[in-house]
Structure formats: C-alpha cells, structure tokens
Design an enzyme around this catalytic site. Structure first.
Site, PDB file in Angstrom:
ATOM      1  N   HIS A 146      -8.077  -4.511  -1.815  1.00  0.00           N
ATOM      2  CA  HIS A 146      -6.775  -4.004  -1.387  1.00  0.00           C
ATOM      3  C   HIS A 146      -6.265  -4.720  -0.139  1.00  0.00           C
ATOM      4  O   HIS A 146      -5.058  -4.872   0.047  1.00  0.00           O
ATOM      5  CB  HIS A 146      -6.878  -2.498  -1.127  1.00  0.00           C
ATOM      6  N   ASP A 147      -7.157  -5.159   0.715  1.00  0.00           N
ATOM      7  CA  ASP A 147      -6.757  -5.850   1.941  1.00  0.00           C
ATOM      8  C   ASP A 147      -6.082  -7.190   1.689  1.00  0.00           C
ATOM      9  O   ASP A 147      -5.565  -7.804   2.625  1.00  0.00           O
ATOM     10  CB  ASP A 147      -7.984  -6.080   2.837  1.00  0.00           C
ATOM     11  N   ASP A 160      -8.210  -5.426  -6.573  1.00  0.00           N
ATOM     12  CA  ASP A 160      -7.798  -4.213  -5.863  1.00  0.00           C
ATOM     13  C   ASP A 160      -8.021  -3.011  -6.775  1.00  0.00           C
ATOM     14  O   ASP A 160      -7.318  -2.824  -7.760  1.00  0.00           O
ATOM     15  CB  ASP A 160      -6.327  -4.332  -5.472  1.00  0.00           C
ATOM     16  N   SER A 178       0.844  -1.186   0.000  1.00  0.00           N
ATOM     17  CA  SER A 178       0.000   0.000   0.000  1.00  0.00           C
ATOM     18  C   SER A 178       0.887   1.246   0.000  1.00  0.00           C
ATOM     19  O   SER A 178       1.836   1.320  -0.766  1.00  0.00           O
ATOM     20  CB  SER A 178      -0.963  -0.034   1.187  1.00  0.00           C
ATOM     21  N   ARG A 185     -12.512   6.593   8.630  1.00  0.00           N
ATOM     22  CA  ARG A 185     -12.067   5.203   8.553  1.00  0.00           C
ATOM     23  C   ARG A 185     -13.071   4.333   7.796  1.00  0.00           C
ATOM     24  O   ARG A 185     -12.688   3.404   7.084  1.00  0.00           O
ATOM     25  CB  ARG A 185     -11.859   4.651   9.959  1.00  0.00           C
TER      26      ARG A 185
END
EC number: 2.3.1.31
Length: 433
Positions: free
Chosen positions: A378-379, A345, A166, A237
């Site tokens: 993305h995680d 992603d 990232s 968040r």
C-alpha cells in the site's frame, strides 16, 4: 529549480454541523497552498490517514519543522514532496495546489486534541480543556464538506482536479459524488469504495490497543502531568504498518534477520513493555526493530484520540451510501477519472479499483484504471513517484488520453489483464498465531 509562492494558515469557518448531527461552534481548518491561483488551475490534494496539510516542502525552512499537535514530522511533513512541486507531476508553476488537514486530525484543524469553548454545555464535563471524546464523530463526508467550505473561504470555485491516495482517495470519491459540478477530474489512488472485512478487523484491533492502554483513561489524558497512551498508539501504528507493506517487500527488507539478541532484554523501544520471558534465547529481529522505530516516532507526533476518530471514519465510509450502487452514487459526475492501483497492495486491491472503474464506466464517465506492477504494498503510492508521477502528470493535462496513462481494459478480477503477481492478495497469516 524555481520557487513558487506558498501560503499556510488556519481558516475559521464558523459553526459546522457534522453528518452525525452534532456540531462545533467554530470549525478551524489548517491548510497550505502552493502556486498562484489563476481562476481555473486549482488542484485539491487529500491527505491519507495520518498525513497533514504539509503536502510539499516550503521555501521557508521553519515551515518544514514541527512537533505533535502543531507541526509535522515523518509522513506528515512534506509527505508527497516527490509529486508536488515545481516541475513535478503536480507542477506548482502551473497549478494552485490546496491541501487541508481534515476535521478530527491533530495538525491544526479542529479535533479531539483541540481546545474546546469554555462555555460549551456537555452532558459530562471533562476535567481538562480539550474536546477529547466529546468531539463529534467524524465521517469522510465531513472532510469533503469542510474542504468545500475552505475553498469558498479562499475564493475558489470549480476545481481542475481532486487527487488523493488511500483514505484520501475515498475523500476524492466523495467529491465526485457530493460535488460533481465542482470538479473536472478526479484521481483516486490505492483506494476503494469501502473497506473489506479483513481491514475492518485489523483497524478494530488497532483501536482496541489504544483503548486498552491505561493511560488512555477513556480519552481523558490531556492536561499537565498526565501521560499520553503512547504504548497503545504505538501498537496501533505497528498494526497499520503491517497492513501497508506487502508480503514480498517485508521479506526483501527484513527476512528473518536478527537485529541482535541483546536488544530484546531491555524494554522494547520506549513503549513501556517488559522484556519477553524468552528474550535471552531468541533474537530480536529486524522486522521487530523496524516496527518499534516507526511506532516510537509516530507516538511523538500524533494524537491517540485522533487515530481512533480517523480510522473509524475510514471504516465507516461507503461510496454507495444513500444510493443503490457505486455507479448510482457517481451518476451526476460528468468529468474524467483516473484510478491507480498497485499489484501487491492488499489493503486496497487492484480488484477494488477495477470495481470503481466499472462504476464510472457504467455512467459513461471517461475513466482509466492504471495498474502499477509493484511489490511495495500500500505504501507504493508514497514511495514510487517514478511510477505514480507520469500518469498523474499526463492525466491532469490531457485526461484519460494522456500518453503515460494506461487502462486495464476493464479486466477486473481477470489476472490475465495485468502483470502476474508474486504474492498472496490477502494476508491470512495475520490472523494466525
């Protein structure tokens, strides 16, 4: 499984002048090491946006506990424990692993929540003892420079590898650009040379959520009896978590399932929001419950000003800055590079990693772009160690010729060069409704 030596501390590195030209009189950098240093076995791991130096678990139980501003929790605690450790991809029985909290963060390295020197001359003196928004603007370039200073402090010269995912991958790219003679191999996972407009827009909305919270108070919320802007940070968040998940993974995890009609009649979580006017008629869905849960935990461990500073650092990074192209920026690097990307992603896309691979190839750098077929979004770089670990492990040992390392062959935007997708690469729907 065997244990390995671990250490942690806070290094006082003296005056540090940031890229913006402003300085702090004594930059403190919190760090953690795993393994034994033998002179040429150092792997620097760069954490992601809200991660910490606590990359893996320690044999000492108290090292694995903590609260906001001092310790670690959630992602920030042992956030890559499935990758770093004895016998794992980054094997701490072989490598001396160093991970440092970046300037501007809130896990022990100097940042907005840190105490500022009492004799500091500021244009407007805050009515609290923290840096707050008087802290200098931070850039990814500052992170790499602070890490180099820390490594000098630890007696470390050349690195076997720099690894990160990232925005930590941007940190890795900056190492290849700024310190090309100091590192043999770089591993940049789920990253890019710069953010695209959609991600910039979402980050801007997240920062506005914090600034719109009355408790933010211009960044001056420190001090006894002052509430933190937890509601704004929680909303920021939540926006982030939507960015980190793919369309397919959200549908699989949550769909349209209800978490219970009664849940929405209360204040939503502990975020201080009043109930929706239609709460008695429509369900509180599982996806909402998930976002509320993630937001509440995050607000307990992270500083809102740090979130503003770090997202801005990520937004402003451009690998080609000061050079004509990404390839020009990487021209002095003579090591090997591994890029890893994930098909679902949309935060940092396969195409962006392909572009980086092309930049390395343009300068005759041995490079592999390893594409992982995943719907986690993305995680994936955090939650799929079984797919990330093997190519990472083999690359550290053998370089781009490692057995588990594959390459997309420079396919770039050609979908035939990688697995077929079952998702849209851009969540246009996030801007609707």
């Amino acid at each position: 499984m065997s244990t390995v030596p671990t250490d942690h501390g806070v290094a006082a590195l003296g005056e540090f002048v940031f890229e913006c030209g402003q300085s702090v009189p004594d930059l403190e950098v919190a760090y953690e090491t795993h393994g034994e240093f033998d002179g040429d076995n150092v792997v620097l791991v760069c954490h992601a946006l809200t991660g910490s130096q606590n990359v893996a678990r320690s044999p000492a139980p108290e090292r694995n506990e903590g609260t906001r501003g001092a310790g670690q929790a959630g992602q920030a605690r042992a956030w890559w424990d499935d990758i770093v450790g004895p016998g794992k991809a980054i094997d701490t029985t072989k490598y001396y692993v160093v991970c440092a909290n970046v300037p501007g963060s809130c896990y022990g390295t100097t940042g907005p929540a840190s105490e500022r020197p009492a004799d500091l001359d500021l244009p407007e003196e805050p009515d609290h003892d923290r840096w707050g928004t008087a802290f200098p603007p931070v850039q990814v370039e500052d992170w790499a420079r602070s890490q180099r200073r820390l490594l000098d402090h630890l007696g470390v010269g050349r690195l076997r590898a720099v690894v990160g995912g990232s925005v930590g991958g941007m940190n890795v790219l900056e190492w290849a650009k700024r310190y090309p003679d100091d590192v043999d191999r770089v591993v940049a996972i789920a990253t890019a040379g710069r953010l695209d407009a959609q991600c910039l827009a979402l980050d801007a909305v997240a920062r506005r959520a914090i600034r719109a919270d009355p408790n933010w108070n211009g960044g001056n919320y420190y001090g006894e009896g002052r509430p933190s802007p937890d509601e704004g940070l929680a909303l920021a968040r939540q926006i982030g978590h939507i960015m980190y998940l793919s369309k397919a993974s959200m549908e699989r995890k949550f769909g349209r399932r209800s978490a219970g009609r009664d849940s929405l009649t209360r204040e939503e979580g502990d975020l201080g929001l009043p109930p929706e006017p239609t709460a008695a008629f429509f369900p509180y869905r599982e996806v909402e419950s998930y976002l509320d849960y993630q937001a509440e935990g995050f607000s307990e461990r992270f500083d809102a000003n740090s979130y503003l500073y770090l997202t801005r650092a990520m937004d402003e990074y451009d690998l080609s800055a000061g050079h004509g192209t990404d390839a020009d920026a990487l021209a002095a690097f003579e090591g090997e590079a591994l890029l890893m990307s994930f098909t679902a992603d949309w935060h940092f896309t396969v195409e962006q990693s392909s572009s980086l691979a092309a930049a390395f190839r343009d300068r005759d750098v041995p490079v592999a772009h390893h594409v992982i077929d995943s719907d986690h979004g993305h995680d994936a770089f955090l939650v799929e160690p079984e797919h990330v670990g093997p190519p990472l492990r083999d690359f550290l040992v053998e370089g781009v010729g490692g057995r588990a390392v594959s390459d997309d062959g420079g396919g770039g935007g050609n979908d035939s060069a990688r697995p077929e997708r079952d998702h849209a690469p851009v969540h246009a729907s996030l801007f609707k409704g």
